[in-house]
Write an enzyme that holds these catalytic residues in place. Structure first.
Site, PDB file in Angstrom:
ATOM      1  N   ALA A 166       0.847  -1.222  -0.019  1.00 30.86           N
ATOM      2  CA  ALA A 166       0.060   0.035   0.033  1.00 30.86           C
ATOM      3  C   ALA A 166       1.018   1.305   0.051  1.00 30.86           C
ATOM      4  CB  ALA A 166      -0.851   0.062   1.058  1.00 30.86           C
TER       5      ALA A 166
ATOM      6  N   GLY B 291       0.623  -4.919   0.885  1.00 32.97           N
ATOM      7  CA  GLY B 291      -0.403  -4.864   0.090  1.00 32.97           C
ATOM      8  C   GLY B 291      -0.220  -5.750  -1.200  1.00 32.97           C
TER       9      GLY B 291
ATOM     10  N   GLU C  66      -0.543  -9.279  -0.381  1.00 34.85           N
ATOM     11  CA  GLU C  66      -1.899  -9.398  -0.250  1.00 34.85           C
ATOM     12  C   GLU C  66      -2.876  -9.358  -1.785  1.00 34.85           C
ATOM     13  OE1 GLU C  66      -1.581  -6.329   2.692  1.00 34.85           O
ATOM     14  OE2 GLU C  66      -2.636  -7.757   4.043  1.00 34.85           O
TER      15      GLU C  66
ATOM     16  N   GLU D 295       4.726  -5.235   7.006  1.00 31.71           N
ATOM     17  CA  GLU D 295       4.004  -3.970   7.713  1.00 31.71           C
ATOM     18  C   GLU D 295       4.451  -3.705   9.273  1.00 31.71           C
ATOM     19  OE1 GLU D 295       2.613  -6.363   6.086  1.00 31.71           O
ATOM     20  OE2 GLU D 295       0.982  -5.464   4.623  1.00 31.71           O
TER      21      GLU D 295
HETATM   22  N1  CAA Z   1       4.471   3.024  -0.733  1.00 30.01           N
HETATM   23  C1  CAA Z   1       5.211   4.395  -1.326  1.00 30.01           C
HETATM   24  N2  CAA Z   1       6.258   4.510  -2.057  1.00 30.01           N
HETATM   25  C2  CAA Z   1       7.087   3.403  -2.116  1.00 30.01           C
HETATM   26  C3  CAA Z   1       6.739   2.020  -1.536  1.00 30.01           C
HETATM   27  C4  CAA Z   1       5.219   1.987  -0.827  1.00 30.01           C
HETATM   28  N3  CAA Z   1       4.849   0.977  -0.267  1.00 30.01           N
HETATM   29  N4  CAA Z   1       7.516   1.424  -1.673  1.00 30.01           N
HETATM   30  C5  CAA Z   1       8.504   1.913  -2.489  1.00 30.01           C
HETATM   31  N5  CAA Z   1       8.116   3.237  -2.481  1.00 30.01           N
HETATM   32  C6  CAA Z   1       8.935   4.088  -3.219  1.00 30.01           C
HETATM   33  C7  CAA Z   1      10.021   4.839  -2.623  1.00 30.01           C
HETATM   34  O1  CAA Z   1       9.595   5.408  -1.391  1.00 30.01           O
HETATM   35  C8  CAA Z   1      11.042   5.412  -3.702  1.00 30.01           C
HETATM   36  O2  CAA Z   1      10.389   6.629  -4.000  1.00 30.01           O
HETATM   37  P1  CAA Z   1      11.270   7.815  -4.055  1.00 30.01           P
HETATM   38  O3  CAA Z   1      12.162   7.553  -5.343  1.00 30.01           O
HETATM   39  O4  CAA Z   1      10.662   9.000  -4.543  1.00 30.01           O
HETATM   40  O5  CAA Z   1      11.922   7.825  -2.957  1.00 30.01           O
HETATM   41  C9  CAA Z   1      10.601   4.262  -4.828  1.00 30.01           C
HETATM   42  O6  CAA Z   1       9.334   3.797  -4.561  1.00 30.01           O
HETATM   43  C10 CAA Z   1      11.825   3.465  -5.043  1.00 30.01           C
HETATM   44  O7  CAA Z   1      11.754   2.466  -3.753  1.00 30.01           O
HETATM   45  P2  CAA Z   1      13.352   2.454  -2.987  1.00 30.01           P
HETATM   46  O8  CAA Z   1      14.024   3.265  -3.426  1.00 30.01           O
HETATM   47  O9  CAA Z   1      13.116   2.119  -1.638  1.00 30.01           O
HETATM   48  O10 CAA Z   1      13.805   1.034  -3.767  1.00 30.01           O
HETATM   49  P3  CAA Z   1      14.908  -0.039  -3.134  1.00 30.01           P
HETATM   50  O11 CAA Z   1      15.099  -0.787  -4.260  1.00 30.01           O
HETATM   51  O12 CAA Z   1      15.857   0.580  -2.538  1.00 30.01           O
HETATM   52  O13 CAA Z   1      13.872  -0.677  -2.150  1.00 30.01           O
HETATM   53  C11 CAA Z   1      11.947  -1.853  -1.098  1.00 30.01           C
HETATM   54  C12 CAA Z   1      12.741  -1.482  -2.483  1.00 30.01           C
HETATM   55  C13 CAA Z   1      12.601  -2.981  -0.490  1.00 30.01           C
HETATM   56  C14 CAA Z   1      10.777  -2.659  -1.661  1.00 30.01           C
HETATM   57  C15 CAA Z   1      11.455  -0.568  -0.209  1.00 30.01           C
HETATM   58  O14 CAA Z   1      10.811   0.171  -1.393  1.00 30.01           O
HETATM   59  C16 CAA Z   1      10.512  -0.689   0.456  1.00 30.01           C
HETATM   60  O15 CAA Z   1      10.937  -1.373   1.612  1.00 30.01           O
HETATM   61  N6  CAA Z   1       9.325  -0.514   0.346  1.00 30.01           N
HETATM   62  C17 CAA Z   1       8.272  -0.392   1.227  1.00 30.01           C
HETATM   63  C18 CAA Z   1       7.599  -1.936   1.505  1.00 30.01           C
HETATM   64  C19 CAA Z   1       6.710  -2.060   2.587  1.00 30.01           C
HETATM   65  O16 CAA Z   1       6.931  -1.527   3.768  1.00 30.01           O
HETATM   66  N7  CAA Z   1       5.333  -2.442   2.234  1.00 30.01           N
HETATM   67  C20 CAA Z   1       4.263  -2.396   2.848  1.00 30.01           C
HETATM   68  C21 CAA Z   1       3.349  -1.088   3.005  1.00 30.01           C
HETATM   69  S1  CAA Z   1       2.009  -0.955   4.146  1.00 30.01           S
HETATM   70  C22 CAA Z   1       0.964  -2.080   3.547  1.00 30.01           C
HETATM   71  O17 CAA Z   1       1.115  -2.692   2.300  1.00 30.01           O
HETATM   72  C23 CAA Z   1      -0.535  -2.085   4.439  1.00 30.01           C
HETATM   73  C24 CAA Z   1      -1.285  -3.328   3.881  1.00 30.01           C
HETATM   74  O18 CAA Z   1      -1.457  -4.379   4.525  1.00 30.01           O
HETATM   75  C25 CAA Z   1      -2.247  -3.135   2.821  1.00 30.01           C
END
Ligand code: CAA
Length: 270
Positions: free
Chosen positions: A78, A121, A124, A144
């Site tokens: 998400a 998400g 999911e 999460e």
């Molecule tokens: N939401 C918003 N933006 C996201 C995102 C997310 N879930 N995941 C990645 N992005 C964005 C980053 O902020 C970044 O944007 P900027 O260039 O503007 O900074 C861009 O995507 C590229 O990401 P990274 O630079 O972080 O890429 P990476 O290759 O270094 O890392 C990753 C990849 C490990 C997937 C890392 O991006 C990450 O940890 N993302 C978040 C994963 C996460 O926590 N997901 C769960 C979300 S909560 C949820 O999903 C609730 C639910 O149950 C529905």
């Protein structure tokens, strides 16, 4: 009936197309398209995904749909930026995950073609589909916990049902990512294929399903999904009623007649 409005809408966060299966029903293709943020699932994108999937579900020319992302990410979860400043009441009023329930109600099969990150998400959403074809590069996780929350779009339930309590607890409590092969062995993934072939493989599976008798496919899907909600007694009763119901279809008569006559069946979807 073929309502094609889902193909001509002006989407901002997804790409939508249909693939001709030469003789069989078509395959719908929905591709998440926010590559700059690894297909983070914001409200707008999920609204479009659900509308497109429902469109293909209604379209009489479509037999199966494939939902995919890109090579680097199916979806990294998400959209955290969209939730970062929200409080509990705001989240409750947004009720954004309610829309996801509509995916569960789709009648035709949906296959997730997953490469790269399928996190939070994203994992999911893949689990909301009926099957997952994964690239060997795919990484699944429910991170999460590292954000101070828990899965909110079905992760605690679907993951546990798919891979069992022991592995689900590990994934959800540690937030670690697990590779495609490991998730295949755990039962989450239908098939793991070469990184260049995951979409092709998913489309081939969709083509095969689209070539089967439609009503039987839909009732088979419905019966399998019922097993998650019902006791074995009620589930068997449900299956049996669907089995008998199929004896009212023209395709049942054609299928059995073709077998007896040693020829290929010609399905009508009726
Ligand atoms: N939401 C918003 N933006 C996201 C995102 C997310 N879930 N995941 C990645 N992005 C964005 C980053 O902020 C970044 O944007 P900027 O260039 O503007 O900074 C861009 O995507 C590229 O990401 P990274 O630079 O972080 O890429 P990476 O290759 O270094 O890392 C990753 C990849 C490990 C997937 C890392 O991006 C990450 O940890 N993302 C978040 C994963 C996460 O926590 N997901 C769960 C979300 S909560 C949820 O999903 C609730 C639910 O149950 C529905």
């Amino acid at each position: 009936m073929s309502d094609k409005t889902h193909l001509s809408k002006a989407y901002t966060s997804i790409l939508v197309s249909e693939i001709d299966n030469k003789g069989a029903l078509k395959t719908g293709l929905v591709q998440l398209n926010r590559p700059d943020v690894l297909n983070a699932l914001n409200i707008e994108l999920m609204k479009e995904v659900v509308e497109a999937l429902e469109g293909f579900d209604r379209d009489g020319e479509t037999g199966c749909t494939v939902l995919t992302g890109n090579k680097k990410a199916f979806a990294a979860g998400a959209d955290i930026k969209e939730m970062a400043d929200a409080g509990a009441v705001e989240m409750l009023l947004r009720d954004q995950f309610a829309r996801w329930d509509r995916i569960r109600k789709l009648k035709k099969p949906v296959i997730a073609a997953v490469s790269g990150f399928a996190l939070g998400g994203g994992c999911e959403l893949a689990m909301s589909c009926d099957m997952i074809i994964a690239s060997e590069s795919a990484k699944f996780g429910q991170p999460e916990i590292n954000l101070g929350v828990i899965p909110g779009a079905g992760g605690t339930q679907r993951l546990t049902k798919a891979i069992g309590k022991a592995r689900a607890m590990e994934m959800i409590l540690t937030g670690k990512m697990f590779g495609a092969q490991e998730m295949f062995e755990a039962g989450l993934v239908t098939k793991v294929v070469d990184a260049d072939l995951y979409l092709e493989e998913a489309l081939e599976l969709a083509r095969e399903i689209a070539s089967k008798p439609t009503i039987a496919v839909q009732l088979a899907k419905e019966s399998v999904l019922k097993s998650f909600d019902l006791t074995i007694e009620s589930g068997l009763e449900h299956e049996r009623k669907n089995f008998y119901l199929l004896f009212a279809t023209e395709d049942k008569h054609e299928g059995m007649k073709a077998f007896v006559e040693k020829r290929r069946a010609e399905w009508k979807g009726k």
